[in-house]
Scaffold this active site. Structure first.
Site, PDB file in Angstrom:
ATOM      1  CG  HIS A 101      -3.252  -3.112   4.416  1.00  0.00           C
ATOM      2  ND1 HIS A 101      -2.073  -2.602   4.860  1.00  0.00           N
ATOM      3  CD2 HIS A 101      -3.795  -2.168   3.619  1.00  0.00           C
ATOM      4  CE1 HIS A 101      -1.908  -1.384   4.368  1.00  0.00           C
ATOM      5  NE2 HIS A 101      -2.939  -1.091   3.607  1.00  0.00           N
ATOM      6  CB  CYS A 131      -0.963  -0.056   1.171  1.00  0.00           C
ATOM      7  SG  CYS A 131      -2.451   0.903   0.926  1.00  0.00           S
TER       8      CYS A 131
HETATM    9  N1  GLN Z   1      -2.427   6.761   2.295  1.00  0.00           N
HETATM   10  C1  GLN Z   1      -2.484   5.907   1.161  1.00  0.00           C
HETATM   11  C2  GLN Z   1      -3.844   5.919   0.476  1.00  0.00           C
HETATM   12  O1  GLN Z   1      -4.848   6.176   1.103  1.00  0.00           O
HETATM   13  C3  GLN Z   1      -2.054   4.495   1.540  1.00  0.00           C
HETATM   14  C4  GLN Z   1      -2.973   3.849   2.515  1.00  0.00           C
HETATM   15  C5  GLN Z   1      -2.466   2.579   3.138  1.00  0.00           C
HETATM   16  O2  GLN Z   1      -1.266   2.278   3.200  1.00  0.00           O
HETATM   17  N2  GLN Z   1      -3.403   1.857   3.667  1.00  0.00           N
HETATM   18  O3  GLN Z   1      -3.914   5.672  -0.697  1.00  0.00           O
END
Ligand code: GLN
EC number: 6.3.5.13
Length: 231
Positions: free
Chosen positions: A195, A94
């Protein structure tokens, strides 16, 4: 005895939904495969030595954590790019996946430079768009494997011509909700929006990454161990 040297990049900051679980799974399977492991947390102001590791995990983070590491990440741009170009095994989740690419634009419009080691870029979620949240199922044609996971991101990622998705979307949104791809594979670097952690739910992928890392380190001296033999 063979050894897998693990680097947890910004593990104290980029760890949304317990991405560290990926490392626990790697350690668990290494033990079953007769491979010892070492663990280093490399974070703000630490040097990253591209020759010191066989596996790197770069976890996810929300916009806030991404902005905290943004400046420091640029100081590691050259050695991280060397590691990736040399075929080092790396899993990025992510927020980490976004920052291996060219840039990420946060929800409030701030542009955070990535290291550009990979050619994708990530734009921010538009006002009329929702965050992409939920279960995802994908299929990887080369490995003939299905992977499952949970995504939660605002950013929309678009791959470059030299990148392949980690899989084709069977269910869920993936990189941008429109082009049918989720995640990335470039050389031995894997990126994903899963995740969960991804390797706990897809143990075949964990064993695949260990085999890749060991081949990279030991060459012909290492004989691949199929997932079927260790599960
Ligand atoms: N902040 C990033 C987004 O919203 C990554 C989010 C995350 O790692 N869950 O796209």
């Amino acid at each position: 005895m063979k050894e897998l040297r693990i680097c947890h990049l910004y593990g104290n900051l980029m760890n949304t939904y317990g991405d560290i679980g990926n490392i626990l799974v790697m350690e668990y399977y290494c033990k079953k495969m007769g491979i010892t492991t070492t663990y280093d947390l490399i974070s703000l102001e630490d040097d990253f030595d591209p020759n010191a590791y066989d596996f790197v995990l770069f976890g996810g983070g929300q916009d806030y954590e991404q902005s905290v590491i943004a400046k420091d990440l640029q100081t590691k741009k050259a050695p991280l790019t060397t590691y990736i170009e040399n075929g080092g095994a790396l899993l990025a989740v992510c927020g980490g996946y976004q920052l291996l690419g060219q840039y990420y634009v946060t929800a409030d419009g701030t542009k955070i430079d990535g290291i550009g080691a990979l050619s994708h870029y990530t734009r921010s979620q538009a006002e009329n768009e929702d965050r992409l949240i939920g279960n995802v199922k994908i299929y990887n044609d080369d490995f003939k494997e299905e992977y499952i996971g949970f995504e939660n991101h605002g950013g929309r990622t678009y791959l470059g011509d030299d990148e392949k998705p980690l899989g084709k979307i069977l269910e869920g949104n993936g990189n941008n909700g429109t082009d049918g791809g989720e995640g990335v594979i470039y050389k031995n670097t894997f990126g994903t929006y899963f995740h969960g952690p991804i390797l706990a739910r897809n143990e075949n992928l964990a064993v695949r990454m260990i085999n890749i890392a060991m081949k990279q380190r030991y060459g012909a001296e290492y004989t691949e161990i199929p997932f079927e033999d260790v599960k």
